[in-house]
Scaffold this active site. Structure first.
Site, mmCIF file in Angstrom:
data_model
loop_
_atom_site.group_PDB
_atom_site.id
_atom_site.type_symbol
_atom_site.label_atom_id
_atom_site.label_comp_id
_atom_site.label_asym_id
_atom_site.label_seq_id
_atom_site.Cartn_x
_atom_site.Cartn_y
_atom_site.Cartn_z
ATOM 1 C CG ASP A 1 7.524 -0.545 1.592
ATOM 2 O OD1 ASP A 1 7.819 -1.614 1.043
ATOM 3 O OD2 ASP A 1 7.927 0.564 1.191
ATOM 4 C CG PHE A 2 12.486 -4.272 3.629
ATOM 5 C CD1 PHE A 2 12.691 -4.809 4.890
ATOM 6 C CD2 PHE A 2 13.590 -4.015 2.830
ATOM 7 C CE1 PHE A 2 13.980 -5.080 5.359
ATOM 8 C CE2 PHE A 2 14.883 -4.288 3.281
ATOM 9 C CZ PHE A 2 15.068 -4.822 4.548
ATOM 10 C CG ASP A 3 13.679 -1.666 -0.136
ATOM 11 O OD1 ASP A 3 14.891 -1.624 0.072
ATOM 12 O OD2 ASP A 3 13.079 -2.703 -0.496
ATOM 13 C CG ASP B 1 8.977 4.332 0.925
ATOM 14 O OD1 ASP B 1 8.599 3.149 0.899
ATOM 15 O OD2 ASP B 1 9.895 4.765 0.210
HETATM 16 MG MG LIG Z 1 9.196 1.355 -0.036
#
Ligand SMILES: [Mg+2]
Length: 262
Positions: free
Chosen positions: A31-33, A213
């Protein structure tokens, strides 16, 4: 401490990463964020950890190693942010909109009916956001997103989300994704797990490693099994088998994988 060992990652995770890295063909995705980039108040301010992205780019250059960033962001938005950390991202695949947006032509494949529904849903969310200062609506190629992270207080953010759940979220053809302080309403089916299935099939991989996350990443974790590695980043309930404390350790995970693959 031996050279190349990580003092910060759980020993069980390091052992799993070494075993994974020894497999013939693998997919490494994140994932990025909240993973490659720390969470910030305003999504446009998000900046990736250059070392983590560099490790992912280096992994992409290793034979039989497919890498991807799978984000809830629109793909064009994701590409712009990744480019800040890595102007040449080489072979790292970008998958936007929660696993649905694999390429740049995605938006053109939305039907007229889906486009009309998207416009209606975005208008509905706009009316809700207008009632709660600090909340905002983001429109992506196949979805509209209500962001409440910057609402005046918790009561306002909860009320805005509840109005969205009871209103536009119930329209026929709308697919709902709940995130941290966001509600995303898509006009096509979405899911990061589906994206991982495709990446696995395309590369004929022996195993997939995924870091996430948010609650939307649980869908990705639910598609992992056997030799796969699921890593929850930060706090919160999860079905992932492993956990690291925060995004500051994501680069470390990728570095261990890179050393193992080399
Ligand atoms: Mg995220």
């Amino acid at each position: 401490m031996a050279t190349g060992e990580s003092p910060q990652l759980p020993a069980e995770l390091i052992a799993a990463l070494h075993a994974f890295a020894a497999l013939p063909t693998v997919v490494v995705a994140s994932d990025f964020d909240g993973c490659l980039a720390p969470i910030v108040a305003h999504p446009t301010d998000a900046r990736a950890d250059p070392a983590a992205v560099a490790a992912l780019v280096a992994l992409a250059a290793v034979p039989a190693t497919t890498t991807a960033i799978v984000s809830g962001r629109a793909r064009a938005d994701l590409a712009a942010l990744v480019a800040i950390a890595a102007p040449d991202r080489c072979g790292v695949a970008l998958v936007g909109s929660h696993g649905t947006e694999f390429d740049d032509d995605f938006a053109t494949r939305i039907t007229d009916a889906e486009r009309a529904l998207l416009a209606q849903v975005a208008a509905d969310l706009g009316e809700i956001a207008a009632q709660f200062p600090g909340t905002m609506v983001e429109t992506k190629p196949a979805s509209a997103v209500l962001h409440v992270r910057n609402a005046a207080d918790r009561a306002h953010s909860d009320a805005a989300l509840e109005l969205a759940r009871r209103g536009p979220a119930t329209r026929p053809g709308v697919h709902v994704t709940e995130g941290k302080a966001v509600l995303e309403l898509a006009v096509i089916e979405t899911g990061k797990g589906h994206a991982l299935d495709l990446l696995r099939a395309q590369s004929d991989a022996d195993a997939v490693c995924y870091l996430g996350d948010d609650v939307t990443d649980e869908n990705a974790f639910s598609h992992l099994r056997g030799s796969d590695i699921s890593i929850k980043v930060g706090d919160g309930n999860t079905i992932a088998r492993h956990r690291i404390a925060g995004p500051n350790l994501v680069g470390e995970v990728l570095r261990v994988l890179l050393e193992g693959r080399r």
